[in-house]
Scaffold this motif. Structure first.
Motif, PDB file in Angstrom:
ATOM      1  N   GLN A 194       0.876  -1.147  -0.058  1.00 53.69           N
ATOM      2  CA  GLN A 194       0.056   0.104  -0.012  1.00 53.69           C
ATOM      3  C   GLN A 194       0.828   1.415  -0.010  1.00 53.69           C
ATOM      4  OE1 GLN A 194      -3.295  -0.166  -0.539  1.00 53.69           O
ATOM      5  NE2 GLN A 194      -2.771  -2.438  -0.479  1.00 53.69           N
ATOM      6  N   ASN A 195       2.034   0.903   0.525  1.00 50.03           N
ATOM      7  CA  ASN A 195       3.190   2.376   0.330  1.00 50.03           C
ATOM      8  C   ASN A 195       3.613   2.472  -0.893  1.00 50.03           C
ATOM      9  OD1 ASN A 195       2.424   2.916   3.098  1.00 50.03           O
ATOM     10  ND2 ASN A 195       3.771   1.589   3.918  1.00 50.03           N
ATOM     11  N   ILE A 196       3.389   1.566  -1.982  1.00 48.92           N
ATOM     12  CA  ILE A 196       4.179   2.004  -2.964  1.00 48.92           C
ATOM     13  C   ILE A 196       3.661   3.221  -3.829  1.00 48.92           C
ATOM     14  CG2 ILE A 196       3.971   1.310  -5.580  1.00 48.92           C
ATOM     15  CD1 ILE A 196       3.941  -1.564  -4.613  1.00 48.92           C
ATOM     16  N   THR A 197       2.260   3.681  -3.422  1.00 47.54           N
ATOM     17  CA  THR A 197       1.931   4.859  -4.061  1.00 47.54           C
ATOM     18  C   THR A 197       2.423   6.227  -3.206  1.00 47.54           C
ATOM     19  OG1 THR A 197      -0.131   4.768  -2.374  1.00 47.54           O
ATOM     20  CG2 THR A 197      -0.336   4.040  -4.598  1.00 47.54           C
ATOM     21  N   ILE A 198       3.236   5.914  -2.205  1.00 49.09           N
ATOM     22  CA  ILE A 198       3.901   7.132  -1.627  1.00 49.09           C
ATOM     23  C   ILE A 198       5.203   7.086  -2.227  1.00 49.09           C
ATOM     24  CG2 ILE A 198       5.126   7.774   0.647  1.00 49.09           C
ATOM     25  CD1 ILE A 198       2.638   6.313   1.929  1.00 49.09           C
ATOM     26  N   TRP A 199       6.116   6.101  -2.474  1.00 55.39           N
ATOM     27  CA  TRP A 199       7.366   6.273  -2.864  1.00 55.39           C
ATOM     28  C   TRP A 199       7.560   6.214  -4.523  1.00 55.39           C
ATOM     29  CZ3 TRP A 199       8.980   1.815  -5.337  1.00 55.39           C
ATOM     30  CH2 TRP A 199       8.628   0.677  -4.939  1.00 55.39           C
ATOM     31  N   ASP A 200       6.656   5.523  -5.191  1.00 57.45           N
ATOM     32  CA  ASP A 200       6.744   5.687  -6.651  1.00 57.45           C
ATOM     33  C   ASP A 200       5.636   6.641  -7.354  1.00 57.45           C
ATOM     34  OD1 ASP A 200       6.691   5.061  -9.264  1.00 57.45           O
ATOM     35  OD2 ASP A 200       6.397   2.678  -9.074  1.00 57.45           O
ATOM     36  N   ALA A 203       2.859   5.499  -9.655  1.00 56.07           N
ATOM     37  CA  ALA A 203       1.874   4.704  -8.888  1.00 56.07           C
ATOM     38  C   ALA A 203       0.605   5.869  -8.290  1.00 56.07           C
ATOM     39  CB  ALA A 203       2.148   3.759  -7.991  1.00 56.07           C
ATOM     40  N   GLY A 204      -0.597   5.962  -8.943  1.00 57.57           N
ATOM     41  CA  GLY A 204      -1.413   6.581  -8.293  1.00 57.57           C
ATOM     42  C   GLY A 204      -2.501   5.892  -7.272  1.00 57.57           C
ATOM     43  N   THR A 205      -2.926   4.620  -7.791  1.00 59.78           N
ATOM     44  CA  THR A 205      -3.699   3.926  -6.897  1.00 59.78           C
ATOM     45  C   THR A 205      -3.095   2.378  -6.909  1.00 59.78           C
ATOM     46  OG1 THR A 205      -5.056   3.097  -8.733  1.00 59.78           O
ATOM     47  CG2 THR A 205      -5.685   5.128  -7.394  1.00 59.78           C
ATOM     48  N   ILE A 206      -3.463   1.538  -5.999  1.00 61.14           N
ATOM     49  CA  ILE A 206      -3.077   0.180  -5.926  1.00 61.14           C
ATOM     50  C   ILE A 206      -4.239  -0.704  -5.333  1.00 61.14           C
ATOM     51  CG2 ILE A 206      -1.916   0.601  -3.633  1.00 61.14           C
ATOM     52  CD1 ILE A 206       0.128  -1.618  -4.571  1.00 61.14           C
ATOM     53  N   GLU A 207      -4.312  -1.954  -6.078  1.00 57.94           N
ATOM     54  CA  GLU A 207      -5.409  -2.773  -5.423  1.00 57.94           C
ATOM     55  C   GLU A 207      -4.928  -4.179  -5.847  1.00 57.94           C
ATOM     56  OE1 GLU A 207      -8.923  -2.425  -7.738  1.00 57.94           O
ATOM     57  OE2 GLU A 207      -7.757  -2.281  -9.603  1.00 57.94           O
ATOM     58  N   THR A 222      -2.181   2.024 -10.895  1.00 54.98           N
ATOM     59  CA  THR A 222      -2.547   2.478 -11.982  1.00 54.98           C
ATOM     60  C   THR A 222      -2.007   3.761 -11.746  1.00 54.98           C
ATOM     61  OG1 THR A 222      -4.662   1.492 -11.805  1.00 54.98           O
ATOM     62  CG2 THR A 222      -4.694   3.500 -13.077  1.00 54.98           C
ATOM     63  N   ALA A 223      -1.541   4.392 -12.950  1.00 56.94           N
ATOM     64  CA  ALA A 223      -0.711   5.701 -13.094  1.00 56.94           C
ATOM     65  C   ALA A 223      -1.832   6.822 -12.395  1.00 56.94           C
ATOM     66  CB  ALA A 223      -0.320   5.948 -14.338  1.00 56.94           C
ATOM     67  N   PRO A 224      -1.082   7.917 -11.668  1.00 52.49           N
ATOM     68  CA  PRO A 224      -1.765   8.796 -11.333  1.00 52.49           C
ATOM     69  C   PRO A 224      -2.182   9.727 -12.652  1.00 52.49           C
ATOM     70  CG  PRO A 224       0.474   9.328 -11.108  1.00 52.49           C
ATOM     71  CD  PRO A 224       0.548   7.745 -11.486  1.00 52.49           C
ATOM     72  N   ARG A 241      -1.336   0.675 -16.466  1.00 54.52           N
ATOM     73  CA  ARG A 241      -1.539  -0.132 -15.457  1.00 54.52           C
ATOM     74  C   ARG A 241      -0.281  -1.072 -15.593  1.00 54.52           C
ATOM     75  NH1 ARG A 241      -6.327  -3.919 -15.563  1.00 54.52           N
ATOM     76  NH2 ARG A 241      -5.496  -4.301 -17.508  1.00 54.52           N
ATOM     77  N   ARG A 242       0.353  -1.358 -14.138  1.00 57.19           N
ATOM     78  CA  ARG A 242       1.518  -2.473 -14.028  1.00 57.19           C
ATOM     79  C   ARG A 242       1.019  -3.525 -12.957  1.00 57.19           C
ATOM     80  NH1 ARG A 242       6.056   1.256 -12.014  1.00 57.19           N
ATOM     81  NH2 ARG A 242       4.224   2.643 -11.127  1.00 57.19           N
ATOM     82  N   LEU A 243       1.393  -4.591 -13.085  1.00 58.86           N
ATOM     83  CA  LEU A 243       1.542  -5.559 -12.247  1.00 58.86           C
ATOM     84  C   LEU A 243       2.645  -5.770 -11.320  1.00 58.86           C
ATOM     85  CD1 LEU A 243      -0.542  -8.214 -11.497  1.00 58.86           C
ATOM     86  CD2 LEU A 243       0.854  -9.738 -12.878  1.00 58.86           C
ATOM     87  N   VAL A 244       2.383  -5.873  -9.913  1.00 60.29           N
ATOM     88  CA  VAL A 244       3.308  -5.725  -9.120  1.00 60.29           C
ATOM     89  C   VAL A 244       3.551  -6.924  -8.304  1.00 60.29           C
ATOM     90  CG1 VAL A 244       4.516  -4.272  -7.026  1.00 60.29           C
ATOM     91  CG2 VAL A 244       2.817  -3.521  -8.998  1.00 60.29           C
TER      92      VAL A 244
END
Length: 329
Positions: A194-200, A203-207, A222-224, A241-244
């Protein structure tokens, strides 16, 4: 790493940190005292020397604030500088270094000087206004003590094979940062998807993904659509969109995440790896980004554009390291 590359990366990193610190007080320009705060945060030998002397960012910020207030009092002005808030540099435009700060950074790479953080600190210690000397006095440290601590740091390597940093210079292909938090705290932060959107910043959202049975082990980012400064983000649809997934790091004790484009399988994904090591006052962080292996014409295209690709990877690494550092400040 060449002197030019080291000098350019050091200058850029210190400038950003200085402007971030200036933005906390509502200032739009950063001067030499903000460069000093940036050096306290540096992952290079200069930062380690200052922190080994017991200089923390909190104490340095307070000393700078006291120095500013003292300057106002000396002018007969009965007022204080505004209380500092959060860092807003990355959300606004119009920030710049003062001419004095810019000239000092330029001077640190002239006449045989290395241009690294140690050279910048050396320039600050000799700066004629006395501003930095006064700040050091408020911190209970002398110029001579700083010089001695710096010499000691430059003479020894930094242990640990997973830091990507040794001696004065970061290893090629890595970007470093000092993080004001213990290693385990930083490790837990980086291990949480969930913190990927903070440091990347990409990354705008993650699910959680439902593409496979174990939905807890892969996610979709998903990109911001808007950058923090309010400007729109332009991303081609196939790169949104990227798969992580968590993946095996190259170095023992590191953390690694793999990123692959979902809607453009032929596009090259990458692995982001974090090295962590305990250091005085917090954690020494290194960031390495390894593009997935290319084949055929994609490999030829990559080689042809290698200088551009290297710059893009450095920029990406820098933003990741800066975002993590900023989060803990």
């Amino acid at each position: 790493m060449s002197k030019f590359a080291l000098s350019a990366q050091t200058s850029h990193g210190l400038s950003v940190s200085a402007l971030e610190e200036a933005s906390r007080t509502g200032a739009r320009d950063a001067d030499i005292e903000h460069l000093f705060l940036a050096l306290v945060l540096s992952e290079q030998a200069a930062g380690r020397a200052l922190r080994d002397l017991g200089i923390t960012l909190t104490a340095a910020r307070e000393a700078v604030q006291q120095q500013h207030n003292a300057q106002l009092s000396s002018l007969g002005i009965d007022a204080e500088f505004p209380e500092a808030g959060r860092i807003v540099f990355h959300e606004l435009d119009g920030f710049e270094l003062t001419k004095r700060a810019t000239d000092l950074l330029v001077s640190s790479s002239k006449k045989g000087k290395s241009g690294d953080a140690s050279a910048v600190l050396g320039e600050l210690l000799e700066e004629p206004s006395g501003m930095i000397t006064s700040i050091l006095e408020r911190l209970g440290v002398s110029v001579q003590q700083v010089s001695q601590a710096l010499a000691q740091q430059e003479a020894k390597p930094v242990g640990g094979s997973n830091t990507g940093i040794s001696g004065r210079r970061p290893a090629a292909g890595t970007s470093g940062a000092f993080i004001m938090a213990p290693v385990e705290t930083v490790r837990n932060f980086l291990d949480d998807p969930q913190n990927i959107t903070i440091w990347d910043q990409r990354a705008g959202t993650i699910e959680a993904s439902t593409a496979e049975e174990d939905v807890n082990e892969q996610w979709i980012v998903t990109a911001p659509t808007i950058w923090p400064n309010g400007k729109p983000v332009e991303v081609r649809p196939e790169f949104r969109r990227r798969l992580v997934r968590r993946t095996q790091p190259q170095q023992a004790g590191s953390l690694a995440w793999s990123f692959n484009y979902i809607d453009s399988p032929q596009a090259c994904g990458s692995v982001v790896e974090f090295g962590l090591q305990e250091t005085t006052g917090g954690t020494q962080l290194s960031v390495r980004i390894t593009p997935n292996r290319r084949r055929g014409w994609q490999k030829i295209k990559w080689i042809a554009l290698l200088p551009v690709q290297k710059f893009g990877l450095w920029t990406y690494r820098f933003h990741i390291a800066a975002a993590i550092s900023r989060y803990y400040r």
